[in-house]
Design an enzyme around this catalytic site. Sequence first.
Site, PDB file in Angstrom:
ATOM      1  N   THR A 103     -16.814  63.279  44.708  1.00  9.25           N
ATOM      2  CA  THR A 103     -16.590  61.851  44.955  1.00  9.25           C
ATOM      3  C   THR A 103     -15.092  61.628  44.996  1.00  9.25           C
ATOM      4  O   THR A 103     -14.437  61.557  43.955  1.00  9.25           O
ATOM      5  CB  THR A 103     -17.181  60.999  43.805  1.00  9.25           C
ATOM      6  OG1 THR A 103     -18.404  61.583  43.390  1.00  9.25           O
ATOM      7  CG2 THR A 103     -17.381  59.571  44.220  1.00  9.25           C
TER       8      THR A 103
ATOM      9  N   VAL B 115     -22.978  67.094  42.005  1.00 10.18           N
ATOM     10  CA  VAL B 115     -22.044  65.995  42.305  1.00 10.18           C
ATOM     11  C   VAL B 115     -20.900  66.044  41.296  1.00 10.18           C
ATOM     12  O   VAL B 115     -21.116  66.145  40.086  1.00 10.18           O
ATOM     13  CB  VAL B 115     -22.752  64.620  42.241  1.00 10.18           C
ATOM     14  CG1 VAL B 115     -21.742  63.476  42.342  1.00 10.18           C
ATOM     15  CG2 VAL B 115     -23.791  64.499  43.363  1.00 10.18           C
ATOM     16  N   LYS B 116     -19.694  65.997  41.854  1.00  9.87           N
ATOM     17  CA  LYS B 116     -18.514  65.939  40.977  1.00  9.87           C
ATOM     18  C   LYS B 116     -17.994  64.511  41.009  1.00  9.87           C
ATOM     19  O   LYS B 116     -17.805  63.913  42.073  1.00  9.87           O
ATOM     20  CB  LYS B 116     -17.458  66.902  41.512  1.00  9.87           C
ATOM     21  CG  LYS B 116     -16.122  66.868  40.794  1.00  9.87           C
ATOM     22  CD  LYS B 116     -15.362  68.115  41.159  1.00  9.87           C
ATOM     23  CE  LYS B 116     -13.874  67.992  41.076  1.00  9.87           C
ATOM     24  NZ  LYS B 116     -13.203  69.208  41.539  1.00  9.87           N
ATOM     25  N   THR B 117     -17.784  63.949  39.819  1.00  8.26           N
ATOM     26  CA  THR B 117     -17.331  62.568  39.757  1.00  8.26           C
ATOM     27  C   THR B 117     -16.335  62.418  38.604  1.00  8.26           C
ATOM     28  O   THR B 117     -15.853  63.408  38.073  1.00  8.26           O
ATOM     29  CB  THR B 117     -18.555  61.616  39.617  1.00  8.26           C
ATOM     30  OG1 THR B 117     -18.120  60.271  39.705  1.00  8.26           O
ATOM     31  CG2 THR B 117     -19.294  61.820  38.305  1.00  8.26           C
TER      32      THR B 117
ATOM     33  N   ASP C 211     -15.349  70.168  35.922  1.00  4.57           N
ATOM     34  CA  ASP C 211     -14.646  70.975  36.926  1.00  4.57           C
ATOM     35  C   ASP C 211     -13.203  70.543  36.762  1.00  4.57           C
ATOM     36  O   ASP C 211     -12.741  69.610  37.412  1.00  4.57           O
ATOM     37  CB  ASP C 211     -15.185  70.676  38.328  1.00  4.57           C
ATOM     38  CG  ASP C 211     -14.572  71.606  39.376  1.00  4.57           C
ATOM     39  OD1 ASP C 211     -13.969  72.614  38.998  1.00  4.57           O
ATOM     40  OD2 ASP C 211     -14.716  71.314  40.578  1.00  4.57           O
TER      41      ASP C 211
END
Length: 285
Positions: free
Chosen positions: A153, A194-196, A242
């Site tokens: 994101t 999903v990276k947020t 991450d």
Amino acid sequence: MNYGQLDWGKTNRMAQVFRPNAQGEAHTVMLAVDHPYFYGPTTGLEDPRETILPLVPYADAISPAKGTLVYSLDPLVPTPVILRVTGGNSMTRREELSNEHIITSVAEAAKLNAVGVSISVYIDTEHQAQNIRNLGTLANEASKYGLLVLGITAVGAKLEPMVKGEGEGSADFDAGRYFAHAGRIIQENGADIVKTYFVDGFEEIREGIQTPIVIAGGKKIPEAEALEFTANAIAAGADGVDMGRNIFQSEDPVAMIQAVRAVVHEGLEPARAYELFGELRAKRA
Ligand code: R5P
């Protein structure tokens, strides 16, 4: 851990990235080192061989772009790689960051033995349709090889001040709502992870996304604060981090990644993890 209906190859790659602890709970500490693809020689990664090699043994996965991977990482070290495959702009043209394309092919990522590919998706920017098309194309290609797709994101130059609570309109900006909206769109269009960001209203993000979620670290902040938000994110249902700058720009990156691991995998209280950071640092001095 919810892998949905992933096929055998993707499930196996997920299991390489998300590692179970003694209680069988699977989390991940990914080391993000893809920054040079748009920052150039990022502080701490000027010569990534010096910074990254001592960190790799402590990372469950590493996310570089191709240049850092082939020039700085030892192919004999079996840490799973999630390869950054999009690009097209640089920080010198900040206002155009969202104008991304797929730069490295999935076939190239498979040849490099990546377990997955990562892509930035800038939702609510002028290039959102292009970004979603990039994601869909990448997901279709990655599926042929069973590679995972990590959807990031990303916030463009216009949204960044609002996310940080700066500038006009930021008082009315609901970061939790924005990232929930963006993250779900990224899931729906093909991301397996999903990276947020860990922002106020994270519960809404978690509630609306069924894939594993990993948290980006963001700009370098004091180690104690980074460990605290990591613990809060895991407690709120994130599946891992991450993390880049808060590790490789730390006063002691090797001590920091071990402290982050203790929080993510062992549930160490952040105050105790900060003590651990100090102890490891003193030992290494
Ligand atoms: C940004 O686009 C990159 O994907 C980074 O990998 C990401 O922001 C995580 O790195 P950091 O923890 O330094 O924010």
